[in-house]
Write a protein that holds these residues in place. Sequence first.
Motif, mmCIF file in Angstrom:
data_model
loop_
_atom_site.group_PDB
_atom_site.id
_atom_site.type_symbol
_atom_site.label_atom_id
_atom_site.label_comp_id
_atom_site.label_asym_id
_atom_site.label_seq_id
_atom_site.Cartn_x
_atom_site.Cartn_y
_atom_site.Cartn_z
ATOM 1 N N ALA A 87 0.371 -0.783 -71.601
ATOM 2 C CA ALA A 87 0.295 -1.946 -70.701
ATOM 3 C C ALA A 87 1.561 -2.048 -69.852
ATOM 4 O O ALA A 87 2.663 -2.135 -70.379
ATOM 5 C CB ALA A 87 0.115 -3.219 -71.519
ATOM 6 N N CYS B 22 -1.375 -8.231 -70.883
ATOM 7 C CA CYS B 22 -2.818 -7.977 -71.018
ATOM 8 C C CYS B 22 -3.413 -8.850 -72.119
ATOM 9 O O CYS B 22 -3.877 -8.341 -73.153
ATOM 10 C CB CYS B 22 -3.086 -6.512 -71.314
ATOM 11 S SG CYS B 22 -2.664 -5.403 -69.977
ATOM 12 N N CYS C 180 -8.426 -7.648 -71.506
ATOM 13 C CA CYS C 180 -7.889 -6.584 -72.355
ATOM 14 C C CYS C 180 -9.047 -5.776 -72.957
ATOM 15 O O CYS C 180 -10.211 -6.179 -72.885
ATOM 16 C CB CYS C 180 -7.019 -7.171 -73.470
ATOM 17 S SG CYS C 180 -7.909 -8.133 -74.693
ATOM 18 N N ASN D 207 -10.651 -9.950 -65.152
ATOM 19 C CA ASN D 207 -9.300 -10.513 -65.149
ATOM 20 C C ASN D 207 -9.316 -11.902 -64.525
ATOM 21 O O ASN D 207 -9.581 -12.048 -63.332
ATOM 22 C CB ASN D 207 -8.370 -9.574 -64.361
ATOM 23 C CG ASN D 207 -6.937 -10.082 -64.290
ATOM 24 O OD1 ASN D 207 -6.582 -11.063 -64.923
ATOM 25 N ND2 ASN D 207 -6.128 -9.396 -63.512
ATOM 26 N N ARG E 57 -3.918 -6.707 -63.782
ATOM 27 C CA ARG E 57 -3.895 -6.143 -65.134
ATOM 28 C C ARG E 57 -3.753 -4.639 -64.980
ATOM 29 O O ARG E 57 -4.638 -3.972 -64.436
ATOM 30 C CB ARG E 57 -5.182 -6.474 -65.887
ATOM 31 C CG ARG E 57 -5.077 -6.163 -67.380
ATOM 32 C CD ARG E 57 -6.346 -5.595 -67.955
ATOM 33 N NE ARG E 57 -6.655 -4.265 -67.426
ATOM 34 C CZ ARG E 57 -7.546 -3.440 -67.969
ATOM 35 N NH1 ARG E 57 -8.230 -3.810 -69.033
ATOM 36 N NH2 ARG E 57 -7.798 -2.254 -67.428
#
Length: 277
Positions: free
Chosen positions: A127, A131, A137, A201, A207
């Motif tokens: 990441a 996240c 995620c 998201n 993200r």
Amino acid sequence: NGDMAELINETQVAGYHDEGWCAPIEVLDSAEVARCREGLERYEASVGHPIEFPEKSKSYLLFDWADYLVHHPKVLDAVEAVIGPDILVYHSTTWIKGARTPAFVHWHQDGTYFFLEPHLHVTAWVALSECPEEAGCVRVIPGSHQLGQFDHQDDPGEWNMIKRGQGIFDQFDDDAGVLMPLRAGEMSLHHTDVVHSSSSNHTDDRRIGIGISYIPTSVRPIGEPTPSALLVRGEDAYGHFIHEERLEKEQSPEAIKAHAEANTRFRARQDLGANIT
């Protein structure tokens, strides 16, 4: 190695083998996260849009920040704990979901489109942004890597981030399984056959995750053409893959050519692989 024990403990290694995943594993400090994200975003600023194909695939052959990530000792220590000391990078994908966008990934198994035997590849998902669940995620079905190969169908829908052969439908609810939320600088490991997905998201930041596909050197590619891979630790006593050269100068003509060749082989394998049973 005491450092490795701190990074990924025996419980996590056992969890990876039993359940097909483990997370979170701390790999980057905040300065390293910033350095990698700045490298990515400097490239994006230069072209005037978010990273796209082909640059988002096998980015480690083009960009210093991605080369740095795939060779990172903490990443490799954790990977070594689950697949052993002789390690190739087979592929990498930069997964970006824009702030407040409906982009998503259906339930799928990575092994479906890699055509490697045996199925020992591990995805290290690093990441470069926060996240949490709200950012979309990754979500996994624990133990699903022991259920064999599921049927996958194509979904060329606008917001699906993987178009081809990448959906398992009518098997799992959207909210099944467990979430793998990560802080910036953390990573998860998941097995090539574990069923996973991710939703949209809903946060105000992009993200950003880098999925790095690592394999032990003993793994063989099935089908044509022979793919390339980069040795990042140990030695390759098998020679099943065309040997990629480590990046020397970011986006140099040599790097652009090597990156294009590696991706062409990878894509051709995916196109032909549909015929492999």
